[in-house]
Design an enzyme around this catalytic site. Sequence first.
Site, short mmCIF file in Angstrom:
data_model
loop_
_atom_site.label_atom_id
_atom_site.label_comp_id
_atom_site.label_asym_id
_atom_site.label_seq_id
_atom_site.Cartn_x
_atom_site.Cartn_y
_atom_site.Cartn_z
N HIS A 78 0.84 -1.22 0.00
CA HIS A 78 0.00 0.00 0.00
C HIS A 78 0.87 1.26 0.00
CE1 HIS A 78 -3.19 -2.68 2.15
NE2 HIS A 78 -2.99 -3.02 0.89
N HIS A 233 -9.68 -2.30 -4.07
CA HIS A 233 -8.52 -2.67 -3.26
C HIS A 233 -7.58 -3.59 -4.05
CE1 HIS A 233 -6.09 -2.88 0.29
NE2 HIS A 233 -5.85 -4.14 -0.08
N ASP A 237 -3.63 -2.93 -4.66
CA ASP A 237 -2.56 -3.91 -4.45
C ASP A 237 -1.75 -4.11 -5.74
OD1 ASP A 237 -3.04 -4.45 -1.77
OD2 ASP A 237 -4.30 -6.21 -2.17
N HIS A 260 -1.18 -11.20 -5.19
CA HIS A 260 0.18 -10.66 -5.02
C HIS A 260 1.17 -11.47 -5.85
CE1 HIS A 260 -0.81 -7.63 -2.16
NE2 HIS A 260 -1.31 -8.48 -1.29
ZN LIG Z 1 -3.83 -4.76 0.07
#
Ligand SMILES: [Zn+2]
Length: 280
Positions: A78, A233, A237, A260
């Site tokens: 973030h 969100h 990311d 991720h």
């Molecule tokens: Zn996040």
Amino acid sequence: MPRSAQQTTLARPVIEEGIGLHTGSPAAVTLTPAEADSGIVIAVESGGEIPAHADWVVSTERATVLAGNGAEVRGVEHLLAALWAMGVDNARVVLRGPEVPACDGSARPWVDLIKRAGRRRLATPRTLYRIAEPIWVESNGSWAAVLPDERLNLGVAVDYPGSAAGAQALWMSLTGARFAAELAPARTFCLEREYQALLASGLAKGGSADNAFVVRPDGYSGELRFPDEVVRHKALDLVGDLALCGFRFIGQVIAVRPSHRLNVRLASALRERRSAGLRK
Ligand SMILES: [Zn+2]
């Protein structure tokens, strides 16, 4: 994304304190100005330093973890998203505690902190990498690509069948102002079934209604900041993980069911493509 011809850093040091989402331990981050071409470097209390590059990623389990040179940092995405999107090319991130403070689970506190620090232009030119050919990566039914384009655009799609979030998509041109208003406030979330597993595994110790929300089959654990906060969100990311390519680029980024792991793969592929181009 600022199109300034010169690199930037922060105008003055700033500090943010809080607790880590996964460990629940007290944590603080100081952002300090850095010289041109140093990029974003993360320094820990023990003295170790890690450049914010995909090459240093050791884990992408729930958060992006960087390690090396005797240092390990968890949950940088973030903060990195805010620095990258707000046009900060060079900064030193000094971390106290085992992970970056979770704050409110979004990147908004980092945007505010960067605004408080202010930006300073450096004399060295900024290079903007133009994507000439498509680059794409896949992982477990997820895929992401960067295609040639005249500006930095972002397209993200997610699907959580059997949950209140369902399928959501987002399409935007990424500028600092749009990032700050439309992506940065979107908070961390997890699915109900993941939440129970996280608690059992000892992670998410610092997690609470103050910094994350839970997506249930029939609703959410609290009020949302956006009806599509979930996909926003995921886009946040994605920006933070893509910042791990370590440079600025223009192109159309498309990510379907990003994680991720997938995002960091794309950042690594960008690094490889660029260094292959530089070798020619
Ligand atoms: Zn996040």
